[in-house]
Design a protein around this motif. Structure first.
Motif, PDB file in Angstrom:
ATOM      1  N   PHE A 146      52.834  35.892  40.683  1.00  0.00           N
ATOM      2  CA  PHE A 146      52.917  37.164  41.397  1.00  0.00           C
ATOM      3  C   PHE A 146      54.346  37.456  41.833  1.00  0.00           C
ATOM      4  CE2 PHE A 146      48.404  37.469  41.451  1.00  0.00           C
ATOM      5  CZ  PHE A 146      48.074  38.747  41.875  1.00  0.00           C
ATOM      6  N   ALA A 147      55.048  36.451  42.335  1.00  0.00           N
ATOM      7  CA  ALA A 147      56.430  36.649  42.780  1.00  0.00           C
ATOM      8  C   ALA A 147      57.292  37.142  41.622  1.00  0.00           C
ATOM      9  CB  ALA A 147      56.991  35.349  43.356  1.00  0.00           C
ATOM     10  N   LEU A 189      57.894  31.447  48.699  1.00  0.00           N
ATOM     11  CA  LEU A 189      57.898  32.529  47.711  1.00  0.00           C
ATOM     12  C   LEU A 189      57.284  33.792  48.295  1.00  0.00           C
ATOM     13  CD1 LEU A 189      56.856  30.729  44.401  1.00  0.00           C
ATOM     14  CD2 LEU A 189      58.962  32.010  44.792  1.00  0.00           C
ATOM     15  N   MET A 190      56.163  33.646  48.989  1.00  0.00           N
ATOM     16  CA  MET A 190      55.485  34.821  49.541  1.00  0.00           C
ATOM     17  C   MET A 190      56.346  35.516  50.597  1.00  0.00           C
ATOM     18  SD  MET A 190      51.634  34.318  48.842  1.00  0.00           S
ATOM     19  CE  MET A 190      51.349  35.768  49.643  1.00  0.00           C
ATOM     20  N   LYS A 239      47.215  27.380  43.285  1.00  0.00           N
ATOM     21  CA  LYS A 239      47.678  28.409  44.228  1.00  0.00           C
ATOM     22  C   LYS A 239      49.188  28.611  44.081  1.00  0.00           C
ATOM     23  CE  LYS A 239      47.582  27.624  48.713  1.00  0.00           C
ATOM     24  NZ  LYS A 239      47.170  27.523  50.138  1.00  0.00           N
ATOM     25  N   LEU A 240      49.927  27.528  43.913  1.00  0.00           N
ATOM     26  CA  LEU A 240      51.377  27.639  43.723  1.00  0.00           C
ATOM     27  C   LEU A 240      51.697  28.350  42.404  1.00  0.00           C
ATOM     28  CD1 LEU A 240      54.301  27.110  44.529  1.00  0.00           C
ATOM     29  CD2 LEU A 240      54.066  24.818  43.530  1.00  0.00           C
ATOM     30  N   TRP A 283      47.925  40.176  46.886  1.00  0.00           N
ATOM     31  CA  TRP A 283      48.536  38.849  46.763  1.00  0.00           C
ATOM     32  C   TRP A 283      48.331  38.035  48.035  1.00  0.00           C
ATOM     33  CZ3 TRP A 283      54.504  38.082  47.052  1.00  0.00           C
ATOM     34  CH2 TRP A 283      54.865  36.821  46.565  1.00  0.00           C
ATOM     35  N   TRP A 284      48.627  38.649  49.194  1.00  0.00           N
ATOM     36  CA  TRP A 284      48.471  37.947  50.472  1.00  0.00           C
ATOM     37  C   TRP A 284      46.999  37.627  50.753  1.00  0.00           C
ATOM     38  CZ3 TRP A 284      51.536  35.378  53.685  1.00  0.00           C
ATOM     39  CH2 TRP A 284      52.911  35.570  53.575  1.00  0.00           C
ATOM     40  N   ILE A 285      46.102  38.572  50.467  1.00  0.00           N
ATOM     41  CA  ILE A 285      44.667  38.316  50.671  1.00  0.00           C
ATOM     42  C   ILE A 285      44.216  37.155  49.802  1.00  0.00           C
ATOM     43  CG2 ILE A 285      42.342  39.252  50.273  1.00  0.00           C
ATOM     44  CD1 ILE A 285      43.482  41.996  51.207  1.00  0.00           C
ATOM     45  N   MET A 286      44.600  37.173  48.533  1.00  0.00           N
ATOM     46  CA  MET A 286      44.234  36.095  47.613  1.00  0.00           C
ATOM     47  C   MET A 286      44.756  34.752  48.134  1.00  0.00           C
ATOM     48  SD  MET A 286      45.420  35.516  43.690  1.00  0.00           S
ATOM     49  CE  MET A 286      47.079  35.323  44.266  1.00  0.00           C
TER      50      MET A 286
END
Length: 165
Positions: free
Chosen positions: A118-119, A23-24, A111-112, A68-71
């Motif tokens: 976010f996605a 997803l990321m 986390k998922l 989002w990436w940092i989290m």
């Protein structure tokens, strides 16, 4: 000195990790490829009912993606050190593996869920769409339902029946 505990990832962990990372990466590629086609003014905040209540420049999406990436990376790092987690139960030599395995499931599944959230929001932002009235309650039920499930399993001390590798 506290013992370093290593909880190996099993198939369920790997599937959830793979979905989250897909997803990321997928949304990040979507943003890179489609950036020039997104409008200059996009929704940047939604009310509880999922309606747009603030607009901003599309550059604000970059802040959201970096956050989002940092989290994601911070949660991934914390996930590797179960001895720093607040377990909510007394960890003993007899229950250590079960307690940390249960909490790892909770961290990975949350986390998922947050990654999927976010996605979905980022794609809706680029399309200038409201989230819908169902979004907030569904997100809250998923997050708190997932946490409640794993905390109940933790407190009751039940063995996990998920796939172990």
């Amino acid at each position: 000195m506290e013992t370093v505990v290593k909880i190996r990832s099993n198939l369920a962990d790997k599937i959830m990790q793979g979905l989250g990372l897909a997803l990321m990466v997928g949304v990040s590629l979507y943003l890179i490829i489609g950036w020039s086609s997104f409008p200059d003014k996009v929704p940047m905040h939604y009310g509880a009912a999922g309606e747009i209540d603030r607009w901003g420049g599309k550059g604000e999406i970059l802040f959201l993606v970096v956050l989002w990436w940092i989290m994601y990376l911070v949660i991934s790092a914390v996930e590797r050190f179960p001895q720093i987690w607040n377990t909510g139960v007394k960890v003993t030599a007899a229950n250590q593996a079960r307690v940390y395995r249960t909490l790892k499931y909770m961290v990975v599944s949350l986390k998922l869920i947050v990654t999927a959230d976010f996605a979905y929001m980022i794609v809706n932002i680029t399309l200038c769409r409201p989230l819908g009235g169902w979004f907030t309650p569904v997100f809250l039920v998923l997050v708190f339902g997932d946490m409640a499930f794993w905390i109940i399993r933790l407190v009751r001390g039940r063995e996990l029946s998920l796939i172990h590798i």
